[in-house]
Design an enzyme around this catalytic site. Structure first.
Site, PDB file in Angstrom:
ATOM      1  N   HIS A 102      30.611  33.487  50.039  1.00 54.33           N
ATOM      2  CA  HIS A 102      31.064  34.839  49.776  1.00 54.33           C
ATOM      3  C   HIS A 102      31.856  34.803  48.821  1.00 54.33           C
ATOM      4  O   HIS A 102      32.891  33.985  49.040  1.00 54.33           O
ATOM      5  CB  HIS A 102      31.301  35.604  51.106  1.00 54.33           C
ATOM      6  CG  HIS A 102      32.127  36.799  50.734  1.00 54.33           C
ATOM      7  ND1 HIS A 102      33.465  37.286  50.997  1.00 54.33           N
ATOM      8  CD2 HIS A 102      31.292  38.069  50.147  1.00 54.33           C
ATOM      9  CE1 HIS A 102      33.519  38.422  50.465  1.00 54.33           C
ATOM     10  NE2 HIS A 102      32.417  38.886  49.965  1.00 54.33           N
ATOM     11  N   SER A 103      31.776  35.236  47.816  1.00 53.42           N
ATOM     12  CA  SER A 103      32.888  35.441  46.631  1.00 53.42           C
ATOM     13  C   SER A 103      33.318  34.230  46.167  1.00 53.42           C
ATOM     14  O   SER A 103      32.769  33.395  45.701  1.00 53.42           O
ATOM     15  CB  SER A 103      34.184  36.377  47.181  1.00 53.42           C
ATOM     16  OG  SER A 103      34.895  36.942  46.389  1.00 53.42           O
ATOM     17  N   MET A 104      34.664  34.166  46.564  1.00 56.18           N
ATOM     18  CA  MET A 104      35.177  32.377  45.945  1.00 56.18           C
ATOM     19  C   MET A 104      34.297  31.341  46.448  1.00 56.18           C
ATOM     20  O   MET A 104      34.096  30.239  45.920  1.00 56.18           O
ATOM     21  CB  MET A 104      36.530  32.415  46.299  1.00 56.18           C
ATOM     22  CG  MET A 104      37.277  31.269  45.782  1.00 56.18           C
ATOM     23  SD  MET A 104      38.979  30.915  46.074  1.00 56.18           S
ATOM     24  CE  MET A 104      38.832  30.443  47.846  1.00 56.18           C
ATOM     25  N   HIS A 264      31.966  44.675  48.529  1.00 53.46           N
ATOM     26  CA  HIS A 264      32.050  43.596  48.250  1.00 53.46           C
ATOM     27  C   HIS A 264      32.020  42.671  49.452  1.00 53.46           C
ATOM     28  O   HIS A 264      31.448  41.413  49.619  1.00 53.46           O
ATOM     29  CB  HIS A 264      33.394  43.050  47.527  1.00 53.46           C
ATOM     30  CG  HIS A 264      33.517  41.636  47.220  1.00 53.46           C
ATOM     31  ND1 HIS A 264      32.717  40.871  46.411  1.00 53.46           N
ATOM     32  CD2 HIS A 264      34.521  40.938  47.709  1.00 53.46           C
ATOM     33  CE1 HIS A 264      33.454  39.722  46.188  1.00 53.46           C
ATOM     34  NE2 HIS A 264      34.358  39.613  46.886  1.00 53.46           N
TER      35      HIS A 264
END
Length: 291
Positions: A102-104, A264
């Site tokens: 997820h994300s980074m 997000h």
């Protein structure tokens, strides 16, 4: 198994000790779960129990959650996280495994899959794909910004909250704003008691600017080098969708894109979002057994 539905585990790597939350049967399909910046392994607390048949090891990245902080002078670059993830897989004796990011954590997953294609069976990405980039002429200014921030770090102090609910409210309004329930899960794993209340466990160095960023061409080269099946869930109200050039960046990449409603942290904000993500990524990750 804990009351929270996971097994706690620690990995003693040659250079650092990392914590993790493990879900599912040990004989399940191996999946390494990597969270986003300033989050922790609780990012997958809603989603992991909805993915039967998988052995999910959700790491606390170095400097996050219950993992140790890096030694003085060490860095928190994306490639450092990629090495940590690979060393954890080595300790687990996972020669080949899927990555859920997820994300980074998704960015680190892409870099790892591109650099070590023989190790990664599937790539499941939640609202994350490519790092922030900078071109060559920006490099001196970026390094100067990072060096000045390093010199000023000693004078910085973490916020202290009188109670955990104050921290929950602060996390709700942070980068990648989250629901109250999501913030509560992240805060429960991310806080520590200090005189006067509570503060974040995370390493203050995580908020420093990066001394060096990949160029746009380098970042795209990593994405284009992915050889395993890859699926990206793009949140309609997420951070990727807000980037004006996201359609251009996705064009021609070997990644299947699915768009889902939510923000997000759609996999953590509420049960409906977690179910939607599980409906997409569950069968996708289970298919790793066929390869």
């Amino acid at each position: 198994m804990s009351e929270a539905g996971y097994q706690a585990r620690r990995f003693c790597l040659p250079h650092i000790e990392l914590a993790a939350c493990c879900y599912g049967p040990e004989e399940g399909i191996p999946v390494l779960a990597l969270h986003g910046w300033l989050d922790n392994a609780a990012s997958f607390a809603r989603l992991a129990p909805l993915l039967p048949g998988l052995r999910i090891v959700a790491l606390d990245f170095a400097g996050h959650g219950h993992s140790a902080h890096r030694a003085p002078g060490a860095s928190y670059q994306l490639w450092d996280y990629a090495l940590d993830a690979l060393l954890v897989a080595e300790q687990l004796a996972w020669q080949r495994f899927a990555v859920l990011g997820h994300s980074m954590g998704a960015i680190v997953s892409v870099m790892l899959a591109a650099a070590m294609p023989e190790r990664i069976s599937r790539l499941a990405l939640i609202d994350g794909l490519l790092p922030f980039t900078a071109e060559a002429e920006q490099a001196p200014a970026k390094l100067g910004e990072a060096l000045r921030a390093q010199l000023a770090l000693a004078a910085k102090r973490k916020p202290v909250y009188a109670d955990a609910q104050q921290a929950v409210r602060a996390r709700m309004q942070g980068v990648g704003a989250v629901s109250r329930e999501a913030a509560s899960l992240l805060v429960e794993r991310g806080l520590q008691a200090v005189p006067g209340g509570y503060t974040w466990r995370s390493d203050s160095r995580l908020t420093l600017p990066s001394p060096l960023r990949l160029s746009r061409a380098q970042a795209l080269a990593f994405a284009r080098a992915v050889q395993c099946p890859a699926r990206l869930l793009l949140a309609e109200g997420g951070l990727l969708q807000a980037q004006p050039d996201i359609a251009e960046r996705l064009q021609g990449l070997p990644v299947e894109v699915q768009r889902l409603p939510g923000g997000h942290h759609l996999h953590l904000d509420d049960q409906a979002g977690a179910l939607a993500v599980a409906h997409s990524l569950g069968p996708f990750l289970l298919a790793a057994a066929d390869r």
